[in-house]
Design a protein around this motif. Structure first.
Motif, PDB file in Angstrom:
ATOM      1  N   ILE A   8      18.188  56.676 -40.984  1.00  0.00           N
ATOM      2  CA  ILE A   8      18.352  57.802 -40.070  1.00  0.00           C
ATOM      3  C   ILE A   8      17.122  57.930 -39.178  1.00  0.00           C
ATOM      4  O   ILE A   8      16.047  57.439 -39.521  1.00  0.00           O
ATOM      5  CB  ILE A   8      18.582  59.099 -40.891  1.00  0.00           C
ATOM      6  N   ALA A   9      17.301  58.596 -38.049  1.00  0.00           N
ATOM      7  CA  ALA A   9      16.187  58.913 -37.162  1.00  0.00           C
ATOM      8  C   ALA A   9      15.895  60.406 -37.255  1.00  0.00           C
ATOM      9  O   ALA A   9      16.799  61.220 -37.470  1.00  0.00           O
ATOM     10  CB  ALA A   9      16.524  58.531 -35.723  1.00  0.00           C
ATOM     11  N   THR A  10      14.630  60.738 -37.081  1.00  0.00           N
ATOM     12  CA  THR A  10      14.204  62.128 -37.117  1.00  0.00           C
ATOM     13  C   THR A  10      13.151  62.360 -36.046  1.00  0.00           C
ATOM     14  O   THR A  10      12.444  61.438 -35.645  1.00  0.00           O
ATOM     15  CB  THR A  10      13.649  62.500 -38.514  1.00  0.00           C
ATOM     16  N   SER A  11      13.060  63.599 -35.596  1.00  0.00           N
ATOM     17  CA  SER A  11      11.978  63.967 -34.687  1.00  0.00           C
ATOM     18  C   SER A  11      10.690  64.064 -35.496  1.00  0.00           C
ATOM     19  O   SER A  11      10.713  64.100 -36.735  1.00  0.00           O
ATOM     20  CB  SER A  11      12.294  65.306 -34.017  1.00  0.00           C
ATOM     21  N   LEU A  12       9.582  64.137 -34.815  1.00  0.00           N
ATOM     22  CA  LEU A  12       8.296  64.246 -35.493  1.00  0.00           C
ATOM     23  C   LEU A  12       8.228  65.494 -36.369  1.00  0.00           C
ATOM     24  O   LEU A  12       7.575  65.485 -37.413  1.00  0.00           O
ATOM     25  CB  LEU A  12       7.167  64.252 -34.445  1.00  0.00           C
ATOM     26  N   ASP A  13       8.946  66.550 -35.977  1.00  0.00           N
ATOM     27  CA  ASP A  13       8.958  67.774 -36.793  1.00  0.00           C
ATOM     28  C   ASP A  13      10.135  67.829 -37.769  1.00  0.00           C
ATOM     29  O   ASP A  13      10.479  68.881 -38.291  1.00  0.00           O
ATOM     30  CB  ASP A  13       8.899  69.031 -35.925  1.00  0.00           C
ATOM     31  N   GLY A  14      10.742  66.669 -38.042  1.00  0.00           N
ATOM     32  CA  GLY A  14      11.714  66.572 -39.124  1.00  0.00           C
ATOM     33  C   GLY A  14      13.116  67.041 -38.816  1.00  0.00           C
ATOM     34  O   GLY A  14      13.873  67.377 -39.728  1.00  0.00           O
ATOM     35  N   LYS A  15      13.522  67.003 -37.554  1.00  0.00           N
ATOM     36  CA  LYS A  15      14.882  67.416 -37.179  1.00  0.00           C
ATOM     37  C   LYS A  15      15.731  66.175 -36.895  1.00  0.00           C
ATOM     38  O   LYS A  15      15.278  65.224 -36.261  1.00  0.00           O
ATOM     39  CB  LYS A  15      14.874  68.313 -35.932  1.00  0.00           C
ATOM     40  N   ILE A  16      16.983  66.208 -37.369  1.00  0.00           N
ATOM     41  CA  ILE A  16      17.881  65.073 -37.133  1.00  0.00           C
ATOM     42  C   ILE A  16      18.847  65.330 -35.987  1.00  0.00           C
ATOM     43  O   ILE A  16      19.526  64.419 -35.534  1.00  0.00           O
ATOM     44  CB  ILE A  16      18.643  64.670 -38.410  1.00  0.00           C
ATOM     45  N   ALA A  17      18.899  66.577 -35.541  1.00  0.00           N
ATOM     46  CA  ALA A  17      19.749  66.944 -34.404  1.00  0.00           C
ATOM     47  C   ALA A  17      19.310  68.311 -33.903  1.00  0.00           C
ATOM     48  O   ALA A  17      18.613  69.048 -34.610  1.00  0.00           O
ATOM     49  CB  ALA A  17      21.222  66.986 -34.820  1.00  0.00           C
ATOM     50  N   ARG A  18      19.738  68.613 -32.701  1.00  0.00           N
ATOM     51  CA  ARG A  18      19.518  69.971 -32.190  1.00  0.00           C
ATOM     52  C   ARG A  18      20.402  70.933 -32.979  1.00  0.00           C
ATOM     53  O   ARG A  18      21.297  70.509 -33.709  1.00  0.00           O
ATOM     54  CB  ARG A  18      19.871  70.037 -30.711  1.00  0.00           C
ATOM     55  N   THR A  19      20.207  72.227 -32.808  1.00  0.00           N
ATOM     56  CA  THR A  19      21.021  73.216 -33.525  1.00  0.00           C
ATOM     57  C   THR A  19      22.495  73.110 -33.161  1.00  0.00           C
ATOM     58  O   THR A  19      23.351  73.487 -33.951  1.00  0.00           O
ATOM     59  CB  THR A  19      20.520  74.656 -33.267  1.00  0.00           C
ATOM     60  N   ASN A  20      22.813  72.541 -31.997  1.00  0.00           N
ATOM     61  CA  ASN A  20      24.213  72.348 -31.585  1.00  0.00           C
ATOM     62  C   ASN A  20      24.723  70.947 -31.946  1.00  0.00           C
ATOM     63  O   ASN A  20      25.724  70.490 -31.406  1.00  0.00           O
ATOM     64  CB  ASN A  20      24.372  72.597 -30.086  1.00  0.00           C
ATOM     65  N   ASP A  21      24.023  70.257 -32.849  1.00  0.00           N
ATOM     66  CA  ASP A  21      24.356  68.921 -33.360  1.00  0.00           C
ATOM     67  C   ASP A  21      24.087  67.792 -32.371  1.00  0.00           C
ATOM     68  O   ASP A  21      24.358  66.637 -32.684  1.00  0.00           O
ATOM     69  CB  ASP A  21      25.823  68.837 -33.832  1.00  0.00           C
ATOM     70  N   GLN A  22      23.563  68.060 -31.213  1.00  0.00           N
ATOM     71  CA  GLN A  22      23.370  67.028 -30.199  1.00  0.00           C
ATOM     72  C   GLN A  22      22.147  66.161 -30.482  1.00  0.00           C
ATOM     73  O   GLN A  22      21.163  66.605 -31.067  1.00  0.00           O
ATOM     74  CB  GLN A  22      23.265  67.670 -28.826  1.00  0.00           C
ATOM     75  N   LEU A  23      22.243  64.896 -30.026  1.00  0.00           N
ATOM     76  CA  LEU A  23      21.199  63.897 -30.252  1.00  0.00           C
ATOM     77  C   LEU A  23      20.613  63.353 -28.949  1.00  0.00           C
ATOM     78  O   LEU A  23      20.007  62.287 -28.946  1.00  0.00           O
ATOM     79  CB  LEU A  23      21.786  62.721 -31.053  1.00  0.00           C
ATOM     80  N   ASP A  24      20.799  64.064 -27.859  1.00  0.00           N
ATOM     81  CA  ASP A  24      20.354  63.581 -26.553  1.00  0.00           C
ATOM     82  C   ASP A  24      18.883  63.175 -26.552  1.00  0.00           C
ATOM     83  O   ASP A  24      18.503  62.175 -25.944  1.00  0.00           O
ATOM     84  CB  ASP A  24      20.617  64.631 -25.477  1.00  0.00           C
ATOM     85  N   TRP A  25      18.047  63.916 -27.239  1.00  0.00           N
ATOM     86  CA  TRP A  25      16.610  63.648 -27.312  1.00  0.00           C
ATOM     87  C   TRP A  25      16.314  62.250 -27.859  1.00  0.00           C
ATOM     88  O   TRP A  25      15.358  61.612 -27.445  1.00  0.00           O
ATOM     89  CB  TRP A  25      15.911  64.699 -28.176  1.00  0.00           C
ATOM     90  N   LEU A  26      17.146  61.785 -28.755  1.00  0.00           N
ATOM     91  CA  LEU A  26      16.926  60.506 -29.422  1.00  0.00           C
ATOM     92  C   LEU A  26      17.077  59.327 -28.454  1.00  0.00           C
ATOM     93  O   LEU A  26      16.342  58.343 -28.533  1.00  0.00           O
ATOM     94  CB  LEU A  26      17.914  60.362 -30.580  1.00  0.00           C
ATOM     95  N   PHE A  27      17.994  59.448 -27.522  1.00  0.00           N
ATOM     96  CA  PHE A  27      18.283  58.340 -26.610  1.00  0.00           C
ATOM     97  C   PHE A  27      17.339  58.290 -25.419  1.00  0.00           C
ATOM     98  O   PHE A  27      17.401  57.371 -24.612  1.00  0.00           O
ATOM     99  CB  PHE A  27      19.741  58.408 -26.171  1.00  0.00           C
ATOM    100  N   GLU A  28      16.444  59.267 -25.326  1.00  0.00           N
ATOM    101  CA  GLU A  28      15.444  59.281 -24.258  1.00  0.00           C
ATOM    102  C   GLU A  28      14.184  58.517 -24.640  1.00  0.00           C
ATOM    103  O   GLU A  28      13.297  58.323 -23.823  1.00  0.00           O
ATOM    104  CB  GLU A  28      15.083  60.730 -23.905  1.00  0.00           C
TER     105      GLU A  28
END
Length: 172
Positions: A8-28
């Motif tokens: 799995i991928a995670t943000s530096l602060d340990g989030k796997i998705a935005r609160t609305n389940d979106q992963l747009d940040w990951l593909f940037e």
């Protein structure tokens, strides 16, 4: 008998998705090729994920399911749905993994989300944690390890940079 792997991928602060389940940040974020995904997927014999994760995968892939060539299980409280390429189930993750370890050649990939991960950790089912850490702080979102997740001691077995990601592997 394969291992149960959280990949799995995670943000530096340990989030796997935005609160609305979106992963747009990951593909940037620029990785290095596919960050080793193709090699990892060669080892996978079955996929397990939660319903919300399944719906987000479908949305991201424009309703084309990317794991159709292997057994897929979607954990849900309402298993009376039907869809091509997946089995909806309300079995406990413990029962499901016990059966898959006997029936499937290859590793069992836990895709997400947080509640599925939490349930698997509650029963010490995850053998390997392969986590891509993205250099972004979301501030809020769905945590990789939800509140109340069982304390689990892990051992670092690998790390490498892949573009802007840091890929870490831990074993239980």
């Amino acid at each position: 008998m394969g291992n149960v792997v959280l990949y799995i991928a995670t943000s530096l602060d340990g989030k796997i998705a935005r609160t609305n389940d979106q992963l747009d940040w990951l593909f940037e974020i620029k990785g290095e090729g596919d960050n080793g995904y193709a090699d990892f997927f060669q080892t996978v014999g079955a996929v397990i994920m939660g319903r919300k994760t399944y719906e987000e995968v479908l949305r991201l892939e424009d309703n084309h399911y990317p794991y159709a060539n292997i057994p897929n299980y979607i954990l849900t409280r309402n298993p009376d749905r039907e869809a091509k390429h997946v089995t909806f189930t309300d079995k406990s993750i413990e029962q499901l993994i016990e059966r898959l370890k006997q029936d499937v050649a290859g590793d069992i990939w836990i895709v997400g989300g947080g509640e599925v991960i939490k349930a698997a950790m509650e029963h010490d089912l995850i053998d390997s944690y392969e986590i891509a850490i993205a250099p972004v702080v979301l501030g809020e979102g769905i945590p990789l390890f939800p509140e109340g997740t069982k304390e689990t001691k892990l051992r670092l077995t690998g790390q490498r940079a892949s573009g802007q990601f840091v890929m870490v592997t831990y074993e239980r």
